[in-house]
Design a protein around this motif. Structure first.
Motif, short mmCIF file in Angstrom:
data_model
loop_
_atom_site.label_atom_id
_atom_site.label_comp_id
_atom_site.label_asym_id
_atom_site.label_seq_id
_atom_site.Cartn_x
_atom_site.Cartn_y
_atom_site.Cartn_z
N SER A 42 58.36 47.94 34.88
CA SER A 42 58.29 49.38 34.70
C SER A 42 59.60 49.89 34.08
O SER A 42 60.60 49.17 34.01
N LYS A 43 59.58 51.15 33.64
CA LYS A 43 60.79 51.76 33.04
C LYS A 43 61.93 51.77 34.05
O LYS A 43 63.09 51.45 33.70
N GLU A 44 61.61 52.05 35.30
CA GLU A 44 62.63 52.09 36.35
C GLU A 44 63.24 50.71 36.56
O GLU A 44 64.45 50.56 36.75
N ARG A 45 62.36 49.67 36.57
CA ARG A 45 62.85 48.31 36.77
C ARG A 45 63.74 47.87 35.60
O ARG A 45 64.77 47.21 35.81
#
Length: 387
Positions: free
Chosen positions: A100-103
């Motif tokens: 994900s973008k956060e990861r």
């Protein structure tokens, strides 16, 4: 050997005894279940160590039932283990290929480089994984389908065999019954009973055989046994009017007038115009009236009134039934059944010679009419006793 409840079955071989033994030899081609007569004929003698009695057979079925449950449990465990491994594989796929973008924002340059190497290899890994698992899955699915189909085919084969056997048994029962029925109408009651018994040996609930066995016993003057077989027919069909009627008649001739009325009433509740039931109910009512009078007076006169009680129905016959029959004969002088009833009335009045005349007239119209032939034979027998 004591029969086991629920396994009281006849041997598949005609005219043999009831089942007592079973064979569990895997290579055996003869009937798996059999009687001692089969054993005497040489069946299963080559593998008697694989022979079981009915108690052991029940235990054998129970043992296989437990083993089959163990097999089912083992298969369920295998499925559960595979399911858990698939869950673990799915988790690893998400960790390896899902960012994900956060990861991504949490990775440093080196980690991002490694992640990109993994992502680039996804198509190759996907192809290899699906090929391997689909091959295994297809093999397992096909194998399972084959196993399930084999089991279903065995069940269908057994079901078809059972239907064929049931149809054959049904045809055999009907054939025996028809032969007995013919003998019954030829007044060969003892011979008829043997055939009805043979039919009932195959199917204990064959209503027609039960009914005509009761009738045959009635015409043999075996009233107590006739009631037993009429009751067996009524246990299958409580509204079987012939069985109700013949039970009432048997009770009448056993001088059990109160019970005879009860059973005649049951027949009349089904058919209010049933002639025989009306006839015997009227006889019983007259008999009871005279029996009550006998019980109310001095015992010195008791015998004479009891005698009148036993024959009181003759008055009813003379004043009512005889008149009806005469009217019927005036309309149709060649009516077989009316001639028979006239003979029956005269027989009841102990006018046996006159009764024979009417029985013979009835027989001339229908030579196979069993009641007239039977009535004539009884009158001739009674005349011989008087001489």
């Amino acid at each position: 050997m004591k029969k086991i409840q629920g396994l009281h079955l006849k041997c598949p071989i005609e005219q043999h005894e009831f089942l007592e033994l079973a064979c569990v030899n895997k290579l055996c081609k003869a009937n798996r279940v059999y009687c001692h007569q089969c054993l005497k004929n040489g069946d299963h003698v080559a593998h008697q160590k694989d022979q079981k009695n009915l108690i052991e057979l029940i235990e054998f079925f129970h043992k296989i039932e437990q083993e089959s449950e163990n097999l089912i449990s083992k298969l369920c465990s295998m499925v559960e283990e595979i399911r858990e491994l698939f869950i673990e594989l799915n988790q690893e796929l998400r960790k390896t290929f899902q960012f994900s973008k956060e990861r991504l924002q949490q990775l440093n340059a080196k980690q991002l480089n490694q992640a990109l190497d993994q992502i680039i290899q996804f198509d190759e890994i996907k192809i290899d994984l699906l090929q391997e698992l689909e091959t295994c899955s297809d093999n397992m699915v096909n194998q399972l389908k084959i196993l399930i189909k084999d089991l279903k085919l065995k069940q269908q084969h057994n079901s078809q065999q059972n239907k064929q056997e049931q149809e054959q048994e049904k045809q055999k029962v009907e054939e025996l019954y028809k032969q007995g029925y013919k003998l019954y109408w030829d007044s060969k009651y003892k011979e008829a009973i043997k055939l009805f018994d043979a039919a009932l040996f195959i199917n204990t609930k064959h209503l027609d055989s039960l009914n005509y066995k009761a009738r045959s016993l009635y015409y043999l003057d075996n009233y107590n046994d006739a009631i037993i077989w009429a009751d067996k027919a009524l246990s299958i069909d409580s509204k079987h009017i012939d069985s109700l009627n013949y039970k009432a008649q048997c009770l009448f001739y056993l001088s059990n007038y109160n019970d005879a009325i009860i059973w005649a009433d049951k027949a009349l509740s089904i058919d209010s115009k049933h002639i025989d039931s009306l006839y015997y109910k009227g006889n019983c009512n007259d008999a009871i009236i005279w029996a009550d009078k006998a019980l109310s007076i001095d015992s010195k006169h008791l015998n004479s009134l009891q005698t009148k009680c036993n024959y009181s129905f003759l008055i009813w016959v003379n004043h009512y039934t005889k008149w009806i029959i005469d009217q019927a004969l005036n309309c149709k002088p060649n009516n077989c059944y009316s001639l028979y009833l006239r003979g029956k009335c005269l027989q009841s009045l102990q006018r046996y010679s006159e009764a024979i005349i009417y029985y013979e007239k009835s027989i001339q119209i229908d030579p196979n009419f069993s009641p007239s032939k039977n009535g004539k034979a009884k009158c001739e027998k009674l005349i011989n006793k008087q001489q």
